[in-house]
Design an enzyme around this catalytic site. Structure first.
Site, PDB file in Angstrom:
ATOM      1  N   GLU A  44     -19.946  -4.988  10.435  1.00  0.00           N
ATOM      2  CA  GLU A  44     -21.286  -5.131  11.032  1.00  0.00           C
ATOM      3  C   GLU A  44     -22.106  -5.953  10.050  1.00  0.00           C
ATOM      4  O   GLU A  44     -22.622  -5.417   9.070  1.00  0.00           O
ATOM      5  CB  GLU A  44     -21.925  -3.751  11.230  1.00  0.00           C
ATOM      6  CG  GLU A  44     -21.208  -2.853  12.210  1.00  0.00           C
ATOM      7  CD  GLU A  44     -21.429  -3.260  13.651  1.00  0.00           C
ATOM      8  OE1 GLU A  44     -22.079  -4.290  13.900  1.00  0.00           O
ATOM      9  OE2 GLU A  44     -20.923  -2.557  14.528  1.00  0.00           O
TER      10      GLU A  44
ATOM     11  N   CYS B 142     -30.902  -5.721  10.906  1.00  0.00           N
ATOM     12  CA  CYS B 142     -29.932  -6.741  11.324  1.00  0.00           C
ATOM     13  C   CYS B 142     -30.253  -7.249  12.719  1.00  0.00           C
ATOM     14  O   CYS B 142     -30.119  -8.427  13.005  1.00  0.00           O
ATOM     15  CB  CYS B 142     -28.522  -6.175  11.279  1.00  0.00           C
ATOM     16  SG  CYS B 142     -28.347  -4.646  12.196  1.00  0.00           S
TER      17      CYS B 142
ATOM     18  N   HIS C 279     -22.208   4.063  -0.646  1.00  0.00           N
ATOM     19  CA  HIS C 279     -23.510   3.626  -0.121  1.00  0.00           C
ATOM     20  C   HIS C 279     -24.059   2.517  -1.026  1.00  0.00           C
ATOM     21  O   HIS C 279     -23.553   2.285  -2.141  1.00  0.00           O
ATOM     22  CB  HIS C 279     -24.470   4.819  -0.076  1.00  0.00           C
ATOM     23  CG  HIS C 279     -25.401   4.776   1.103  1.00  0.00           C
ATOM     24  ND1 HIS C 279     -25.898   3.598   1.620  1.00  0.00           N
ATOM     25  CD2 HIS C 279     -25.937   5.758   1.871  1.00  0.00           C
ATOM     26  CE1 HIS C 279     -26.682   3.871   2.648  1.00  0.00           C
ATOM     27  NE2 HIS C 279     -26.717   5.169   2.834  1.00  0.00           N
ATOM     28  N   ALA C 280     -25.101   1.849  -0.556  1.00  0.00           N
ATOM     29  CA  ALA C 280     -25.756   0.822  -1.375  1.00  0.00           C
ATOM     30  C   ALA C 280     -26.288   1.475  -2.653  1.00  0.00           C
ATOM     31  O   ALA C 280     -26.768   2.610  -2.633  1.00  0.00           O
ATOM     32  CB  ALA C 280     -26.899   0.192  -0.589  1.00  0.00           C
TER      33      ALA C 280
ATOM     34  N   GLY D 119     -23.333  -4.767   6.239  1.00  0.00           N
ATOM     35  CA  GLY D 119     -23.998  -5.453   5.137  1.00  0.00           C
ATOM     36  C   GLY D 119     -23.937  -6.958   5.325  1.00  0.00           C
ATOM     37  O   GLY D 119     -23.882  -7.462   6.449  1.00  0.00           O
ATOM     38  N   SER D 120     -23.929  -7.654   4.203  1.00  0.00           N
ATOM     39  CA  SER D 120     -24.020  -9.118   4.240  1.00  0.00           C
ATOM     40  C   SER D 120     -22.656  -9.755   4.511  1.00  0.00           C
ATOM     41  O   SER D 120     -21.615  -9.124   4.350  1.00  0.00           O
ATOM     42  CB  SER D 120     -24.558  -9.606   2.903  1.00  0.00           C
ATOM     43  OG  SER D 120     -23.661  -9.208   1.879  1.00  0.00           O
TER      44      SER D 120
ATOM     45  N   ASN E 199     -30.685  -0.418   4.371  1.00  0.00           N
ATOM     46  CA  ASN E 199     -31.854  -0.644   5.240  1.00  0.00           C
ATOM     47  C   ASN E 199     -32.118   0.504   6.214  1.00  0.00           C
ATOM     48  O   ASN E 199     -33.260   0.801   6.521  1.00  0.00           O
ATOM     49  CB  ASN E 199     -31.790  -2.006   5.941  1.00  0.00           C
ATOM     50  CG  ASN E 199     -30.650  -2.141   6.895  1.00  0.00           C
ATOM     51  OD1 ASN E 199     -29.663  -1.405   6.811  1.00  0.00           O
ATOM     52  ND2 ASN E 199     -30.743  -3.076   7.811  1.00  0.00           N
TER      53      ASN E 199
HETATM   54  P1  NAP Z   1     -24.926  -6.132   0.890  1.00  0.00           P
HETATM   55  O1  NAP Z   1     -25.420  -6.650  -0.382  1.00  0.00           O
HETATM   56  O2  NAP Z   1     -23.763  -6.757   1.526  1.00  0.00           O
HETATM   57  O3  NAP Z   1     -24.679  -4.570   0.657  1.00  0.00           O
HETATM   58  C1  NAP Z   1     -24.146  -3.737   1.656  1.00  0.00           C
HETATM   59  C2  NAP Z   1     -23.121  -2.810   1.036  1.00  0.00           C
HETATM   60  O4  NAP Z   1     -21.992  -3.581   0.616  1.00  0.00           O
HETATM   61  C3  NAP Z   1     -23.629  -2.092  -0.198  1.00  0.00           C
HETATM   62  O5  NAP Z   1     -23.063  -0.806  -0.242  1.00  0.00           O
HETATM   63  C4  NAP Z   1     -23.096  -2.947  -1.340  1.00  0.00           C
HETATM   64  O6  NAP Z   1     -22.958  -2.245  -2.547  1.00  0.00           O
HETATM   65  C5  NAP Z   1     -21.759  -3.349  -0.775  1.00  0.00           C
HETATM   66  N1  NAP Z   1     -21.198  -4.592  -1.332  1.00  0.00           N
HETATM   67  C6  NAP Z   1     -21.858  -5.658  -1.787  1.00  0.00           C
HETATM   68  N2  NAP Z   1     -20.987  -6.612  -2.185  1.00  0.00           N
HETATM   69  C7  NAP Z   1     -19.754  -6.122  -1.961  1.00  0.00           C
HETATM   70  C8  NAP Z   1     -18.444  -6.629  -2.160  1.00  0.00           C
HETATM   71  N3  NAP Z   1     -18.228  -7.831  -2.665  1.00  0.00           N
HETATM   72  N4  NAP Z   1     -17.402  -5.858  -1.799  1.00  0.00           N
HETATM   73  C9  NAP Z   1     -17.598  -4.636  -1.269  1.00  0.00           C
HETATM   74  N5  NAP Z   1     -18.813  -4.093  -1.075  1.00  0.00           N
HETATM   75  C10 NAP Z   1     -19.887  -4.828  -1.400  1.00  0.00           C
HETATM   76  O7  NAP Z   1     -25.995  -6.124   2.032  1.00  0.00           O
HETATM   77  P2  NAP Z   1     -27.536  -6.154   1.894  1.00  0.00           P
HETATM   78  O8  NAP Z   1     -27.943  -7.529   1.590  1.00  0.00           O
HETATM   79  O9  NAP Z   1     -27.984  -5.056   1.014  1.00  0.00           O
HETATM   80  O10 NAP Z   1     -27.907  -5.774   3.401  1.00  0.00           O
HETATM   81  C11 NAP Z   1     -28.466  -6.659   4.271  1.00  0.00           C
HETATM   82  C12 NAP Z   1     -27.441  -7.306   5.186  1.00  0.00           C
HETATM   83  O11 NAP Z   1     -26.831  -6.299   5.990  1.00  0.00           O
HETATM   84  C13 NAP Z   1     -28.123  -8.239   6.149  1.00  0.00           C
HETATM   85  O12 NAP Z   1     -27.363  -9.405   6.281  1.00  0.00           O
HETATM   86  C14 NAP Z   1     -28.136  -7.456   7.448  1.00  0.00           C
HETATM   87  O13 NAP Z   1     -28.232  -8.234   8.597  1.00  0.00           O
HETATM   88  C15 NAP Z   1     -26.856  -6.709   7.358  1.00  0.00           C
HETATM   89  N6  NAP Z   1     -26.860  -5.541   8.250  1.00  0.00           N
HETATM   90  C16 NAP Z   1     -26.063  -5.574   9.348  1.00  0.00           C
HETATM   91  C17 NAP Z   1     -26.076  -4.510  10.238  1.00  0.00           C
HETATM   92  C18 NAP Z   1     -25.221  -4.517  11.472  1.00  0.00           C
HETATM   93  O14 NAP Z   1     -25.085  -3.471  12.082  1.00  0.00           O
HETATM   94  N7  NAP Z   1     -24.639  -5.624  11.864  1.00  0.00           N
HETATM   95  C19 NAP Z   1     -26.912  -3.421   9.989  1.00  0.00           C
HETATM   96  C20 NAP Z   1     -27.704  -3.431   8.856  1.00  0.00           C
HETATM   97  C21 NAP Z   1     -27.664  -4.496   7.988  1.00  0.00           C
HETATM   98  P3  NAP Z   1     -24.041  -2.433  -3.738  1.00  0.00           P
HETATM   99  O15 NAP Z   1     -25.337  -1.938  -3.224  1.00  0.00           O
HETATM  100  O16 NAP Z   1     -23.471  -1.572  -4.817  1.00  0.00           O
HETATM  101  O17 NAP Z   1     -24.060  -3.887  -4.078  1.00  0.00           O
END
Ligand code: NAP
Length: 463
Positions: A228, A262, A155-156, A206-207, A131
């Protein structure tokens, strides 16, 4: 998930990448380890000069990098360029302040000299989201590299070109090769990486499921992590607030990054006395937003980053409606819509949406909506506002609007969040610590706290 840039605006695949083989991954880990041995001994002043150079490169090429960000994940171009500039800011912040923040700290004790010395840990794995494809990475990398750690970026999978560009920026800035490496790998290989002895700690933005998975794997290895994660930030408006400023900020705070931040305000908790006015003005502001190609400078709301994000968001909205919520504007995906020019109809466009009358037992009451959807909740008084604000599993940040000192004191003290902003929009700032509580994660980035997360805080006692 394939590693590829797919245009969120048109649906076209822009570029695909082959993930690293096991042998290539092994070579990068070996290089990280070898580089760390030398890099940690390089004087801090030199490391800071390289960071300052990285800032210069970012600023000089902000338009090119901004365009790359917009092409890969769809945020409006002006926001993408601002993200590149902010990434430069965080490099400069640590370049200018790391020396003071990392100086030995003398502490009087039972001996003639005792102090704290901050030392690096080694290779740190950063798992980052799409994001803010530059900002999220630089806010990890700048303090980590200043301290003398080396970075490995997973990275994503939908922003590989940004990931590679960041590696190039650090190389061009003069950092030894191996100080910061991008690993083009899928998420399924993260657990195997964290088990590797050469990786000393990890950070994930991430999530919740991704965070839980990495934290569990790191826990087994007894390795430090920073998490985070998601948020469903409240935006509380009391009757004394400057309504005009509150509504304008509310629209901006919800729509920034096409609603995918986020710390975007997600739940608008408004005192009944001003709720009609607030609602009417917010609807007007949402309806006035220009939806379109994010590369066009006048676009205010671009597409969501992936088709899956759009599907997930739409499902959440439809479920909320089935459970009794009322839609004030938006509420239907724009995919295929004739309101869009033909070339954008396969893009991931979703309209600015406001839902109200959300039942406390509806999932919408506690879930995070990661897109341009605002939830409007009316409350009789501050007690109810604080109770609802805290009624989610998340605790990232919160914004409170009031001119009554006693009310702002209560919001500061009683909102369960990692940050509270009064009469302003929540935002990150290199000088201020950033992070959440509850299911929004743990640990802090930015400021001095961010610098110490991946430090060995060594106690030295000398007689
Ligand atoms: P996501 O699916 O969790 O992806 C984030 C990263 O984690 C990506 O690099 C992804 O790789 C990797 N990932 C996914 N599943 C994983 C696993 N089981 N083990 C290890 N790595 C894994 O997150 P998103 O849905 O794209 O992003 C949105 C979320 O991020 C929202 O909930 C948002 O609030 C949160 N966020 C939080 C902050 C903060 O600072 N607190 C900032 C920004 C976003 P792949 O792309 O290869 O799947």
């Amino acid at each position: 998930m394939a590693i590829a840039s797919v245009s969120p605006t048109t649906g076209a695949t822009l570029k695909t990448f082959t993930p690293l083989t096991d042998a290539e991954l092994e070579a990068r880990l070996a290089l990280a380890q070898k580089t760390f041995e030398q890099y940690q001994r390089i004087p801090l002043a030199q490391r800071c000069q390289w960071l300052a150079k990285a800032a210069e490169i970012l600023v000089a090429n902000r338009e090119e990098y901004g365009k790359l960000i917009t092409l890969e994940m769809g945020k409006p171009i002006a926001e993408a360029i601002a993200e590149v500039e902010k990434s430069a800011l965080v490099c400069r912040y640590y370049a200018e302040n790391a020396e003071a923040l990392l100086a030995d700290v003398l502490i009087e004790s039972d001996t003639s000299r005792s102090f704290i010395r901050y030392q690096p840990l080694g290779a740190i794995l950063a798992v980052m989201p799409w994001n803010f494809p530059f900002w999220q990475v630089f806010r990890f990398a700048a303090p980590a590299l200043a301290l003398g750690n080396v970075g490995l970026l997973k990275h994503a999978s939908n922003v590989p070109q940004s990931a590679l560009a960041i590696q190039d920026i650090f190389t061009e800035a003069g950092l030894p090769s191996g100080t910061f490496q991008t690993l083009l790998i899928g998420a399924e290989r993260v657990a195997e990486l964290i088990a590797d002895d050469r990786i000393k700690a990890a950070t994930l933005t991430g999530s919740e499921p991704a965070g839980a998975s990495l934290a569990a794997a790191a826990g087994k290895q007894i390795k430090k992590t920073v998490m985070e994660l998601g948020g469903s930030d409240p935006f509380v408006v009391m009757p004394s607030a400057d309504l005009e400023a509150a509504v304008t900020t509310a629209a901006k705070a919800r729509m920034i990054n096409n609603g995918q931040s986020c710390v975007a305000a997600k739940r608008f908790i408004v005192a009944e006395a001003i709720a009609d006015q607030f609602e009417q003005r917010l609807v007007e502001q949402f309806q006035a937003l220009r939806v379109g190609d994010p590369l066009q400078p006048d676009t205010q709301l671009g597409p969501l980053a992936t088709a899956k994000i759009l599907q997930d968001l739409d499902r959440q909205v439809q479920t909320a409606l089935e459970k009794g919520a009322r839609v004030l504007t938006g509420g239907q995906s724009l995919v295929g819509s004739t309101t869009l020019p033909p070339e954008l109809r396969q893009g991931n466009f979703y309209p600015a949406t406001i839902l109200t009358d959300i039942h406390p037992l509806s999932p919408a009451y506690t879930e995070e909506f990661f897109g341009p959807v605002a939830l409007l909740l009316r409350v009789p008084d501050l007690d109810a506002a604080i109770q609802i604000a805290n009624a989610t599993p998340f605790g990232l940040a919160a914004s409170g609007w009031t001119t009554v000192a006693a009310e702002s004191d209560r919001l500061i003290n009683e909102l369960a969040a990692g940050a509270v902003f009064i009469n302003g929009m929540v935002k990150s700032d290199p000088r201020l610590p950033f992070g959440g509580i509850k299911r929004s994660g743990y640990g802090r980035e930015l400021g001095s706290h961010g610098l110490y997360e991946f430090a060995n805080i060594k106690t030295v006692w000398v007689k």
